[in-house]
Design an enzyme around this catalytic site. Structure first.
Site, PDB file in Angstrom:
ATOM      1  N   HIS A   9       0.816  -1.214   0.000  1.00 31.04           N
ATOM      2  CA  HIS A   9       0.000   0.000   0.000  1.00 31.04           C
ATOM      3  C   HIS A   9       0.847   1.261   0.000  1.00 31.04           C
ATOM      4  O   HIS A   9       0.638   2.166  -0.789  1.00 31.04           O
ATOM      5  CB  HIS A   9      -0.944   0.011   1.214  1.00 31.04           C
ATOM      6  CG  HIS A   9      -1.847   1.191   1.236  1.00 31.04           C
ATOM      7  ND1 HIS A   9      -1.446   2.414   1.739  1.00 31.04           N
ATOM      8  CD2 HIS A   9      -3.114   1.348   0.798  1.00 31.04           C
ATOM      9  CE1 HIS A   9      -2.452   3.274   1.617  1.00 31.04           C
ATOM     10  NE2 HIS A   9      -3.471   2.651   1.047  1.00 31.04           N
ATOM     11  N   GLY A  73      -9.365  -5.698  -0.097  1.00 31.34           N
ATOM     12  CA  GLY A  73     -10.191  -4.527   0.188  1.00 31.34           C
ATOM     13  C   GLY A  73     -10.423  -3.687  -1.055  1.00 31.34           C
ATOM     14  O   GLY A  73     -10.147  -4.098  -2.186  1.00 31.34           O
ATOM     15  N   HIS A  75      -8.919  -1.094  -2.313  1.00 32.33           N
ATOM     16  CA  HIS A  75      -7.777  -0.787  -3.177  1.00 32.33           C
ATOM     17  C   HIS A  75      -7.511  -1.923  -4.161  1.00 32.33           C
ATOM     18  O   HIS A  75      -7.266  -1.685  -5.337  1.00 32.33           O
ATOM     19  CB  HIS A  75      -6.511  -0.541  -2.347  1.00 32.33           C
ATOM     20  CG  HIS A  75      -6.458   0.811  -1.721  1.00 32.33           C
ATOM     21  ND1 HIS A  75      -6.679   1.981  -2.416  1.00 32.33           N
ATOM     22  CD2 HIS A  75      -6.184   1.182  -0.451  1.00 32.33           C
ATOM     23  CE1 HIS A  75      -6.553   3.007  -1.603  1.00 32.33           C
ATOM     24  NE2 HIS A  75      -6.255   2.560  -0.404  1.00 32.33           N
TER      25      HIS A  75
END
Length: 120
Positions: A9, A73, A75
């Protein structure tokens, strides 16, 4: 030539990156004949596009992106497919593929259980 990108991330705090650097180093030590790069979705460098470019310059023509995320998730469901498609358009001669999030793998979940059990 095949290569792997460990994709995280990203975070504002540079220390967050340390386990990713260790992971890439461990990969390279255990697989010295394969190329590995880190890439981040946001807030850190290199970006996915930059990592792909680096690998292509080293001769990679097949790259597997491994999302080092705990789960699938928003993203990974929304942003990542668009990003990967954009990269495929920019690098049409490269075969890009991806795995599920590492946290979706039973062996990874078991490793976390084993880690917790050692703490008891």
């Amino acid at each position: 030539m095949k290569a792997i990108i460990l994709f995280g991330h990203g975070a504002r705090d540079a220390r967050w990156r340390e386990p990713f650097d260790r992971l890439a180093t461990m990969w390279q030590e255990q697989h010295p004949n394969s190329l590995v790069e880190l890439a981040f979705l946001e807030m850190m460098q290199p970006s996915l596009e930059e990592a792909i470019s680096q690998l292509v310059q080293k001769g990679a023509n097949e790259i597997v992106v491994v999302p080092v995320f705990f789960g699938q998730g928003g993203h990974l469901r929304n942003d990542f497919p668009v990003l990967l498609q954009d990269c495929q358009t920019k690098f049409p001669a490269v075969k890009l593929s991806t795995t599920p999030a590492v946290g979706e793998d039973a062996a990874v979940l078991q490793a976390i259980i084993d880690f917790g059990a050692r703490a008891l």
